[in-house]
Design an enzyme around this catalytic site. Structure first.
Site, PDB file in Angstrom:
ATOM      1  N   ASP A 133      20.319   0.835  -8.085  1.00  0.00           N
ATOM      2  CA  ASP A 133      18.862   1.347  -7.879  1.00  0.00           C
ATOM      3  C   ASP A 133      18.363   1.918  -9.116  1.00  0.00           C
ATOM      4  O   ASP A 133      17.171   1.855  -9.254  1.00  0.00           O
ATOM      5  CB  ASP A 133      18.939   2.429  -6.958  1.00  0.00           C
ATOM      6  CG  ASP A 133      19.814   2.166  -5.843  1.00  0.00           C
ATOM      7  OD1 ASP A 133      19.436   1.844  -4.497  1.00  0.00           O
ATOM      8  OD2 ASP A 133      21.242   2.117  -5.970  1.00  0.00           O
TER       9      ASP A 133
ATOM     10  N   GLU B 147      18.726   5.338 -19.632  1.00  0.00           N
ATOM     11  CA  GLU B 147      19.172   4.085 -19.209  1.00  0.00           C
ATOM     12  C   GLU B 147      18.454   3.039 -19.858  1.00  0.00           C
ATOM     13  O   GLU B 147      19.340   2.102 -20.552  1.00  0.00           O
ATOM     14  CB  GLU B 147      19.025   3.767 -17.947  1.00  0.00           C
ATOM     15  CG  GLU B 147      19.745   4.351 -16.697  1.00  0.00           C
ATOM     16  CD  GLU B 147      19.438   5.821 -16.350  1.00  0.00           C
ATOM     17  OE1 GLU B 147      18.364   6.041 -16.822  1.00  0.00           O
ATOM     18  OE2 GLU B 147      20.011   6.436 -15.524  1.00  0.00           O
TER      19      GLU B 147
ATOM     20  N   HIS C 131      19.703   4.979  -3.427  1.00  0.00           N
ATOM     21  CA  HIS C 131      20.966   4.996  -4.019  1.00  0.00           C
ATOM     22  C   HIS C 131      21.822   3.898  -3.215  1.00  0.00           C
ATOM     23  O   HIS C 131      23.134   4.014  -3.182  1.00  0.00           O
ATOM     24  CB  HIS C 131      21.619   6.153  -4.178  1.00  0.00           C
ATOM     25  CG  HIS C 131      21.311   7.129  -5.042  1.00  0.00           C
ATOM     26  ND1 HIS C 131      19.946   7.743  -5.141  1.00  0.00           N
ATOM     27  CD2 HIS C 131      21.970   7.614  -6.106  1.00  0.00           C
ATOM     28  CE1 HIS C 131      19.999   8.333  -6.410  1.00  0.00           C
ATOM     29  NE2 HIS C 131      21.164   8.777  -6.817  1.00  0.00           N
TER      30      HIS C 131
HETATM   31  C1  LIG Z   1      17.592   6.970 -13.372  1.00  0.00           C
HETATM   32  C2  LIG Z   1      18.583   7.802 -12.890  1.00  0.00           C
HETATM   33  N1  LIG Z   1      19.778   7.854 -13.783  1.00  0.00           N
HETATM   34  C3  LIG Z   1      20.915   8.693 -13.348  1.00  0.00           C
HETATM   35  C4  LIG Z   1      21.080   9.141 -12.148  1.00  0.00           C
HETATM   36  C5  LIG Z   1      22.091   9.807 -11.570  1.00  0.00           C
HETATM   37  N2  LIG Z   1      21.936  11.239 -11.502  1.00  0.00           N
HETATM   38  C6  LIG Z   1      21.575  12.085 -10.632  1.00  0.00           C
HETATM   39  S1  LIG Z   1      21.363  13.759 -11.113  1.00  0.00           S
HETATM   40  C7  LIG Z   1      21.866  13.223 -12.504  1.00  0.00           C
HETATM   41  C8  LIG Z   1      21.949  14.855 -13.489  1.00  0.00           C
HETATM   42  C9  LIG Z   1      20.640  15.169 -13.736  1.00  0.00           C
HETATM   43  O1  LIG Z   1      20.800  16.361 -14.657  1.00  0.00           O
HETATM   44  P1  LIG Z   1      19.480  17.326 -14.876  1.00  0.00           P
HETATM   45  O2  LIG Z   1      18.468  16.265 -15.247  1.00  0.00           O
HETATM   46  O3  LIG Z   1      19.869  18.119 -15.938  1.00  0.00           O
HETATM   47  O4  LIG Z   1      19.275  17.967 -13.553  1.00  0.00           O
HETATM   48  P2  LIG Z   1      20.377  18.937 -12.745  1.00  0.00           P
HETATM   49  O5  LIG Z   1      21.107  18.039 -11.825  1.00  0.00           O
HETATM   50  O6  LIG Z   1      21.265  19.808 -13.623  1.00  0.00           O
HETATM   51  O7  LIG Z   1      19.639  19.573 -11.841  1.00  0.00           O
HETATM   52  C10 LIG Z   1      22.407  12.077 -12.698  1.00  0.00           C
HETATM   53  C11 LIG Z   1      22.816  11.546 -14.046  1.00  0.00           C
HETATM   54  C12 LIG Z   1      19.730   9.306 -11.244  1.00  0.00           C
HETATM   55  N3  LIG Z   1      19.552   9.607 -10.164  1.00  0.00           N
HETATM   56  N4  LIG Z   1      18.656   8.464 -11.925  1.00  0.00           N
END
Ligand SMILES: Cc1ncc(C[n+]2csc(CCOP(=O)(O)OP(=O)(O)O)c2C)c(N)n1
Ligand SMILES: [Mg+2]
Lengths: 326, 335
Positions: free
Chosen positions: B95, B70, B139
């Site tokens: 958030d 971000e 969230h």
């Molecule tokens: C700072 C932030 N940005 C975006 C999100 C939304 N979000 C939650 S899980 C996710 C994907 C995460 O992918 P990865 O790190 O590969 O973990 P996985 O879900 O594959 O275990 C996103 C974009 C978040 N929770 N926190």
């Protein structure tokens, strides 16, 4: 027959029990969520068990981990009470966090589990803190932060790797690379082809292992944890793994190739791989593993029944555990 | 021509129309298209709740999926805004603002002033806000006062699909950075929305319901909750006016003061935490500028001073309900 594995029979059974508990916990949540029994967001760890358990088998309560949104597996592997977790996910007063945290925030500090996390990358600095505390307090505890391929692109993770390296912290950076961040492929989002190269860039060793192979993870993690405990500093450990379900429950997964999920379940199931290895080597037999399966099923069944029957938090709980009421 | 549209579809339509009108409008965010680099379908997600679904096929060059970084992509949107683009950056949930806040409050917000009026930063940062989704403490926040506190930012939080379309179009055309907050529990709410593009000016509240006894000032999800309270109170003979602020920066105090001068009673309803909130801000302004008109102490109905709890049993108590709002109104009536 001799035992070719780095764990005695007890250890193998324990590892299997933890992996199976995670699997059945998640499979059950998948069903219960689909039925509408569970509120909110749920991200399941099914398929990824060998990574969490392979690492956590080396840890004790004074070793701290920071988990992710996909945290149930880390919790179970680290010894958090399964019934408390289930009650938490059901929003009950008897939950690990009194129903205030939910799936994304399960924590048990007494087990060294510093929390699942709703913010990607947030655990990395916290674990530098845990590692710094171990260093200053003079105990041999390590700090392990888990993050996905997606979260590996957060500034907090990259800053923390540098910090851990210059302070020679007993910190371990575990990339759980399941190929996707939500619907986005790691090939698109991560510029470097190799996390080992990234680690090198930060002046720490990097290791990549097949995260569906418990023994590969267990061996690599053993080395890495030992080095951290002995003052050898941080390491990055990449586990390449498979997420069996969608990003969260409700994800249609149209970004996957046709047949991808079926193929993963069939050929890359870490539990099947484990069972095949230990039975083929003749160290454990199917009956021993089946007995664990049965115990795990009972545990999950009881956890759900108890969670459903447990009391809700009371209105007064809304403003407890926060230091200003206003 | 108006037809019924959900807030979610109104956002999609506003983005679509503005990207068509102006090729310098681009959108970026996590999984706003979805499936990047993967073997399956493209446009696989269209955002976490499908808000931007379909826009990729219409505007492939203007829709950019980002890594989960971000700080970098929101900052890039801000930088690009000073260099000829009009980016709309999507932050899935408000958030996550903490991750990229410097780029917003030290960079985007300050350029125009700090550079002596020489910079313009036409960037929109969209994010979902609000509780009620069982999404727990990280969230579900409102956080609106964090952004209204910062000079240089415009802050929008609409309550219905019609306003959402007009305010988003205004936000994209505006030359200042705009924080555009969409309450996730309003995405499905529907009303009549004209097909053609239209802009609603910032700083103009709307009167969601006229009344003569008590003024409620609110925004976002608390507008429907306040209207529900007003319906209950009508049966008790209490005639409530509901003011929907629509934009929190700039804020339309004239409409608020005028209403309070009519009714003599004020209830501020805010889903944000109570300290230094939109509710306290309105209360202070009214106490200063319309003290003589007040027939009763000002009442505030807000979330408690706590994080958002996960358990539905607690979250339902956290969110100001029509019942709590009605009780506050009765209090101002001496009932
Ligand atoms: C700072 C932030 N940005 C975006 C999100 C939304 N979000 C939650 S899980 C996710 C994907 C995460 O992918 P990865 O790190 O590969 O973990 P996985 O879900 O594959 O275990 C996103 C974009 C978040 N929770 N926190
Ligand atoms: Mg991933």
């Amino acid at each position: 027959m001799s035992n070719p594995f780095p764990l005695e029979k007890d250890g193998l059974l324990e590892a299997y029990r933890r992996m199976k508990t995670i699997r059945e916990f998640e499979e059950r949540l998948h069903v219960d969520f689909g039925r509408g029994d569970i509120p909110g967001f749920v991200h399941l760890y099914a398929g990824e068990e060998a990574a969490g358990v392979g690492i956590m088998m080396h840890l004790q309560d004074h070793d701290r981990i920071a988990s992710t949104h996909r945290g149930h597996g880390h919790c179970i592997a680290k010894g958090v009470d399964v019934k408390g977790m289930m009650a938490e996910i059901y929003g009950k007063a008897t939950g690990s966090c009194a129903g205030k945290g939910g799936s994304m925030h399960i924590a048990d500090l007494s087990k060294g589990m510093m929390g699942a996390n709703g913010i990607l990358g947030a655990g990395a600095p916290l674990v530098c803190g845990a590692a710094l505390a171990a260093q200053k307090l003079g105990h041999d505890g390590v700090g392990i932060t888990f993050f996905g391929d997606g979260a590996s692109n957060q500034g907090t993770v990259l800053e923390s790797m540098n910090l851990a390296a210059i302070w020679n912290l007993p910190a371990i950076f575990v990339v759980e690379n399941n190929g996707y961040a939500e619907s986005t492929s790691v090939d698109y989002a991560v510029a470097s082809d190799s996390y080992v190269d990234r680690a090198t860039g930060f002046g720490m060793p990097g290791i990549t292992v097949d995260g569906t192979d418990f023994f590969a993870v267990y061996e690599a993690a053993g080395e890495v944890v030992k080095r951290a405990r002995e003052g050898g500093g941080p390491t990055l450990l990449e586990c390449k793994m498979i997420r069996f379900f969608g990003h969260f429950e409700g994800d249609a997964q149209t970004y996957r190739a046709p047949g991808e999920n079926e193929d993963n379940r069939k050929n890359r199931d870490c539990l099947k791989i484990f069972r095949a290895k230990v039975t083929e080597a003749g160290v454990l037999n199917d009956a021993e593993l089946d007995a664990i399966d049965a115990e795990v099923m009972t545990l999950i069944e009881d956890a759900v029944a108890e969670a459903k029957a447990a009391p809700l938090p009371t209105p007064a709980d809304l403003t407890t555990d926060v230091y200003v009421s206003y | 021509m108006a037809r019924t549209l959900s807030m979610k579809d109104a956002i999609n339509e506003a983005l679509d129309q503005e990207m068509t009108r102006d090729p310098t409008v681009i959108m970026m965010g996590e999984d706003i298209v979805g499936g990047a680099g993967a073997a399956g379908e493209d446009d696989a997600w269209g955002g976490v709740l499908g808000v931007s679904k379909g826009l990729y096929h219409k505007h492939p060059k203007q829709m950019i999926d980002t890594p989960l970084s971000e700080s970098a992509y929101v900052g890039a949107a801000i930088g690009a805004a000073t260099c000829g683009l009009r980016p709309v950056a999507e932050l899935m949930f408000i958030d996550f603002m903490g991750v990229c806040l410097d780029q917003i409050y030290n960079q985007a917000a300050k350029f125009r002033y700090m550079f002596g009026g020489k910079a313009e930063t036409p960037v929109v940062i969209r994010a979902m806000c609000g509780a009620g989704f069982r999404a727990a403490a990280q969230h579900s926040q409102m956080l609106t006062p964090i952004f209204t506190h910062i000079p240089g930012l415009k802050v929008v939080c609409p309550s219905n699909a019609y306003d959402t379309k007009g305010l988003l179009i205004q936000a994209i055309r505006d030359n200042d950075p705009v924080i555009f907050l969409e309450h996730k529990n309003l995405y499905a709410s529907e009303c009549d929305v004209p097909e053609e593009p239209y802009a609603i000016p910032f700083g103009e509240a709307s009167i969601a319901r006229e009344g003569s006894d008590v003024t409620i000032v609110t925004y976002g999800l608390m507008v429907p909750n306040s209207l529900a309270a007003a319906e209950t109170l009508k049966k008790e003979g209490i005639d409530v006016e509901v003011i929907d602020l629509r934009t929190l920066s700039p804020i339309d105090m004239d409409t608020v003061i005028e209403s309070v001068e009519n009714t003599g009673r004020l209830v501020c309803v805010d889903e944000a935490n109570p300290r230094c909130s939109i509710a306290t801000d309105i209360s202070a302004n009214v106490a200063q500028d319309a003290f003589g008109a007040l027939k009763a102490p000002i009442e505030m109905v807000t979330a408690p001073h706590s994080p958002v709890p996960f358990s539905p049993a607690l979250e339902d108590l956290y969110i100001p309900s029509p019942d709590r709002i009605a009780a506050a109104v009765r209090k101002t009536m001496g009932a």
